[in-house]
Design a protein around this motif. Structure first.
Motif, PDB file in Angstrom:
ATOM      1  N   GLY A   1       0.795  -1.047   0.058  1.00  0.00           N
ATOM      2  CA  GLY A   1      -0.170  -0.100   0.654  1.00  0.00           C
ATOM      3  C   GLY A   1       0.641   1.231  -0.102  1.00  0.00           C
ATOM      4  O   GLY A   1       0.392   2.368   0.038  1.00  0.00           O
ATOM      5  N   TRP A   2       2.052   1.087  -0.370  1.00  0.00           N
ATOM      6  CA  TRP A   2       3.024   2.283  -0.649  1.00  0.00           C
ATOM      7  C   TRP A   2       2.527   3.598  -1.205  1.00  0.00           C
ATOM      8  O   TRP A   2       2.647   4.399  -1.280  1.00  0.00           O
TER       9      TRP A   2
ATOM     10  N   ASP B   1       0.871   9.147   2.003  1.00  0.00           N
ATOM     11  CA  ASP B   1       1.753  10.089   1.936  1.00  0.00           C
ATOM     12  C   ASP B   1       3.399  10.374   1.031  1.00  0.00           C
ATOM     13  O   ASP B   1       3.849   9.488   1.965  1.00  0.00           O
ATOM     14  N   ASP B   2       3.574  11.163   0.920  1.00  0.00           N
ATOM     15  CA  ASP B   2       5.441  10.647   0.251  1.00  0.00           C
ATOM     16  C   ASP B   2       6.018  10.846   1.474  1.00  0.00           C
ATOM     17  O   ASP B   2       6.666  10.506   1.510  1.00  0.00           O
TER      18      ASP B   2
ATOM     19  N   TYR C   1      12.640  16.213  -1.940  1.00  0.00           N
ATOM     20  CA  TYR C   1      10.533  16.106  -0.534  1.00  0.00           C
ATOM     21  C   TYR C   1      10.979  17.384  -0.657  1.00  0.00           C
ATOM     22  O   TYR C   1      11.972  17.922  -0.002  1.00  0.00           O
ATOM     23  N   GLY C   2       9.674  17.921  -0.620  1.00  0.00           N
ATOM     24  CA  GLY C   2       9.809  19.366  -0.413  1.00  0.00           C
ATOM     25  C   GLY C   2       9.988  19.933  -1.063  1.00  0.00           C
ATOM     26  O   GLY C   2       9.342  20.226  -2.390  1.00  0.00           O
ATOM     27  N   THR C   3      10.903  20.172  -1.246  1.00  0.00           N
ATOM     28  CA  THR C   3      11.803  21.368  -2.174  1.00  0.00           C
ATOM     29  C   THR C   3      13.369  21.194  -1.705  1.00  0.00           C
ATOM     30  O   THR C   3      14.042  22.505  -1.986  1.00  0.00           O
ATOM     31  N   ALA C   4      13.564  20.194  -1.913  1.00  0.00           N
ATOM     32  CA  ALA C   4      14.631  19.781  -1.511  1.00  0.00           C
ATOM     33  C   ALA C   4      15.476  18.238  -1.264  1.00  0.00           C
ATOM     34  O   ALA C   4      14.852  18.115  -1.228  1.00  0.00           O
ATOM     35  N   TRP C   5      16.785  18.224  -1.059  1.00  0.00           N
ATOM     36  CA  TRP C   5      17.096  17.122  -1.798  1.00  0.00           C
ATOM     37  C   TRP C   5      17.703  16.762  -0.529  1.00  0.00           C
ATOM     38  O   TRP C   5      18.467  17.073   0.487  1.00  0.00           O
TER      39      TRP C   5
ATOM     40  N   VAL D   1       6.928   4.612  -6.947  1.00  0.00           N
ATOM     41  CA  VAL D   1       5.344   5.921  -6.195  1.00  0.00           C
ATOM     42  C   VAL D   1       5.709   7.584  -6.603  1.00  0.00           C
ATOM     43  O   VAL D   1       5.488   7.927  -5.106  1.00  0.00           O
ATOM     44  N   ASN D   2       6.349   7.123  -7.570  1.00  0.00           N
ATOM     45  CA  ASN D   2       6.423   8.956  -7.459  1.00  0.00           C
ATOM     46  C   ASN D   2       7.344   9.928  -7.002  1.00  0.00           C
ATOM     47  O   ASN D   2       7.638  10.777  -6.670  1.00  0.00           O
TER      48      ASN D   2
END
Length: 132
Positions: A28-29, A33-34, A127-131, A86-87
């Motif tokens: 179910g991954w 949410d990310d 993730y979000g706006t950074a690596w 999962v993008n």
């Protein structure tokens, strides 16, 4: 906007293989949410894929999954495939380290015959706006 190359499928990062897609669905991954996707997939690769040396570092993610073992190079391949499935954008990094870095992971003749320098690999996720 993150570049599409960090979501691409490759011969090794073969996230459209039946075994990778099935694993993602069974766990179910794809529905998480990310942040939770990243944590759950990382936990799987770290704790369910045992430490061990595969026949080759260029195995596909599906082959690593089938082996059920891996080390930094092959576990990174599997981790990237699961994340991209999962993008979650991700990329591979490598650094040359001395064989002392592997102390405890190898012993005896293997340790003596290992080259002085080896490559250590790891995966970064966007993730979000950074690596990270």
């Amino acid at each position: 906007m993150i570049e599409q190359q960090f979501l691409q499928e490759t011969k090794m990062v073969n996230y459209n293989s039946d075994t990778i897609k099935s694993l993602v669905q069974e766990n179910g991954w794809d529905k998480l949410d990310d942040f939770s996707k990243i944590g759950a997939i990382y936990d799987f690769v770290q704790n369910k894929i045992l430490f061990g040396y595969n026949a080759d570092d260029t195995l596909s993610a599906a082959e690593v999954l089938k082996d059920g073992i891996g080390q930094c190079n092959t576990k990174s391949t599997l981790l990237m495939a699961l994340l991209r499935a999962v993008n979650i954008p991700c990329r591979l990094h490598a650094s040359k380290v001395t064989k002392d870095f592997q102390k405890g992971a190898t012993s005896g003749m293997v340790a003596k015959l290992a080259p002085h320098y080896i490559l250590h690999t790891w995966v970064e996720v966007y993730y979000g706006t950074a690596w990270f």
